[in-house]
Design an enzyme around this catalytic site. Structure first.
Site, short mmCIF file in Angstrom:
data_model
loop_
_atom_site.label_atom_id
_atom_site.label_comp_id
_atom_site.label_asym_id
_atom_site.label_seq_id
_atom_site.Cartn_x
_atom_site.Cartn_y
_atom_site.Cartn_z
N TYR A 54 -46.08 0.02 156.98
CA TYR A 54 -46.22 -0.33 155.43
C TYR A 54 -47.80 0.03 155.13
O TYR A 54 -47.99 0.77 153.98
CB TYR A 54 -45.78 -1.68 155.23
CG TYR A 54 -45.92 -2.26 153.99
CD1 TYR A 54 -45.27 -1.91 152.85
CD2 TYR A 54 -47.11 -2.98 153.50
CE1 TYR A 54 -45.56 -2.42 151.54
CE2 TYR A 54 -47.40 -3.58 152.15
CZ TYR A 54 -46.49 -3.19 151.15
OH TYR A 54 -46.92 -3.77 149.92
N SER B 102 -51.77 -1.66 148.18
CA SER B 102 -51.64 -2.85 148.50
C SER B 102 -52.93 -3.27 149.45
O SER B 102 -53.60 -2.24 149.80
CB SER B 102 -50.42 -3.15 149.74
OG SER B 102 -50.63 -4.23 150.33
P1 NAP Z 1 -39.81 -7.13 145.30
O1 NAP Z 1 -39.89 -8.23 144.72
O2 NAP Z 1 -39.27 -7.10 146.68
O3 NAP Z 1 -39.07 -6.12 144.20
C1 NAP Z 1 -38.79 -4.98 144.72
C2 NAP Z 1 -38.30 -4.20 143.52
O4 NAP Z 1 -38.33 -2.82 143.97
C3 NAP Z 1 -36.87 -4.52 143.08
O5 NAP Z 1 -36.88 -4.31 141.77
C4 NAP Z 1 -36.02 -3.57 143.87
O6 NAP Z 1 -34.66 -3.25 143.17
C5 NAP Z 1 -36.95 -2.38 143.81
N1 NAP Z 1 -36.68 -1.29 144.80
C6 NAP Z 1 -36.67 -1.64 146.04
N2 NAP Z 1 -36.28 -0.34 146.98
C7 NAP Z 1 -36.06 0.44 146.06
C8 NAP Z 1 -35.95 1.98 146.12
N3 NAP Z 1 -35.55 2.50 147.06
N4 NAP Z 1 -35.49 2.43 144.89
C9 NAP Z 1 -35.81 1.89 143.56
N5 NAP Z 1 -35.94 0.48 143.61
C10 NAP Z 1 -36.22 -0.18 144.65
O7 NAP Z 1 -41.39 -6.48 145.36
P2 NAP Z 1 -42.71 -6.99 144.84
O8 NAP Z 1 -43.14 -7.91 145.70
O9 NAP Z 1 -42.59 -7.15 143.39
O10 NAP Z 1 -43.29 -5.35 145.04
C11 NAP Z 1 -43.64 -4.52 144.02
C12 NAP Z 1 -44.72 -3.35 144.71
O11 NAP Z 1 -45.83 -3.96 144.77
C13 NAP Z 1 -44.31 -2.67 145.68
O12 NAP Z 1 -44.76 -1.36 146.01
C14 NAP Z 1 -45.08 -3.52 146.88
O13 NAP Z 1 -45.25 -2.76 148.09
C15 NAP Z 1 -46.23 -3.86 146.09
N6 NAP Z 1 -46.88 -4.90 146.62
C16 NAP Z 1 -46.44 -6.21 146.73
C17 NAP Z 1 -47.29 -7.57 147.11
C18 NAP Z 1 -46.81 -8.79 147.15
O14 NAP Z 1 -47.41 -9.75 147.95
N7 NAP Z 1 -45.80 -9.17 146.63
C19 NAP Z 1 -48.48 -7.09 147.71
C20 NAP Z 1 -49.04 -5.70 147.76
C21 NAP Z 1 -48.27 -4.65 147.21
P3 NAP Z 1 -33.49 -4.25 143.28
O15 NAP Z 1 -33.61 -5.47 142.63
O16 NAP Z 1 -32.25 -3.24 142.79
O17 NAP Z 1 -33.24 -4.48 144.77
#
Ligand code: NAP
Length: 252
Positions: free
Chosen positions: A157, A143
């Site tokens: 985080y 991130s």
């Molecule tokens: P998101 O929309 O909140 O989706 C999270 C996903 O992870 C969902 O499929 C969820 O499953 C799953 N998940 C959560 N906890 C879990 C666990 N303990 N074991 C297995 N699966 C789990 O997140 P996102 O924004 O797509 O983020 C994806 C990645 O990108 C993360 O690592 C996040 O830190 C990183 N990231 C995101 C952003 C941003 O702005 N969005 C920026 C930088 C980095 P369920 O559907 O079953 O809940």
């Protein structure tokens, strides 16, 4: 049995779901992991299959070693593991470090950092040519927070993701001669559910005017970078951490 299985942890929503869809279209047999939302995971897999691709779903909390072993057993049933996308991740409510309790810190590092370590361990055991494997690729989700530190919001985080950057470099060097590439993407502000899950549903809208491109990124824009790093097009990229942040957190 496929010889191009891709595991996407947290593949049910957001960046993981977009990655799973692109992977299905690119010919991978996709294992869509989820923690709780079986319906969302099922919809992603159904979409891939409807488009002529191969996909399965598996429940598993990457904060649990036993669940991680279950995810990899499910992948083994699909064929040869070619790519692991360490995507599952969580944030918490904004908080000062001085107010963070041990339970919060343990959850943050257990899911975001240790989960990625253990999944990578299982992947290397299968992929490494030194262990009888045929090579493969691991793509970690870092991130922009790893560079910014996220003061007053979630230094926990940001630190868990900073560890992912170091892990990417170290593991890449460790397995470079064993046919395994290890890369990461460092997304900026991406429009997904993660912000609401951290108690800030308006975070993207509030931040948009201050973002260098005056817009957030989409999950698919991050997924495209993941797919490229996973592909043979990126055959000499390992230990690489690709910013997909619209110039957020780019250092001079
Ligand atoms: P998101 O929309 O909140 O989706 C999270 C996903 O992870 C969902 O499929 C969820 O499953 C799953 N998940 C959560 N906890 C879990 C666990 N303990 N074991 C297995 N699966 C789990 O997140 P996102 O924004 O797509 O983020 C994806 C990645 O990108 C993360 O690592 C996040 O830190 C990183 N990231 C995101 C952003 C941003 O702005 N969005 C920026 C930088 C980095 P369920 O559907 O079953 O809940």
């Amino acid at each position: 049995m496929s010889d191009r299985v891709m595991i996407v942890t947290g593949g049910s929503r957001g960046i993981g779901a977009a990655t799973a869809r692109l992977a299905g279209a690119a010919g991978y047999a996709v294992l869509v992991n989820y923690a709780a939302n079986a319906e969302a995971a099922g919809a992603v897999a159904a979409e891939i299959r409807a488009a002529g691709g191969q996909a399965e779903t598996v429940r598993g909390d990457v904060g649990s070693e036993a669940d991680i072993l279950g995810i990899f057993e499910a992948a083994d049933r699909m064929g040869r593991l070619a790519v692991l996308v360490n995507n599952a991740g969580v944030v918490d409510q904004p908080s000062a470090v001085a107010d963070m309790d041990l339970a919060r810190l343990e959850r943050m590092f257990r899911i975001n950092t240790i989960g990625s370590f253990l999944c990578a361990r299982e992947a290397v055991r299968r992929m490494s040519t030194a262990r009888g494997g045929e090579g493969g690729v691991i793509v970690n989700l870092s991130s922009a927070a790893a560079k910014l530190g996220s003061p007053g919001q979630f230094v926990d985080y940001a630190s868990a993701k900073g560890a992912i950057d170091t892990f990417t470099v170290g593991l890449a060097k460790e397995v470079a001669a064993e046919g395994v590439r290890v890369c990461a993407v460092r997304p900026g502000i991406i429009e997904t559910d993660i912000h609401a899950s951290g108690g800030q549903p308006d975070r993207v809208a509030t931040m948009t005017p201050d973002l260098p491109m005056r817009r957030p990124g989409s999950a698919e824009e991050v997924a495209r970078a993941i797919l490229w790093l996973a592909s043979d097009e990126a055959s000499y990229s390992t230990g690489a951490i690709l910013d997909v942040s619209g110039a957020r957190a780019i250092l001079p």
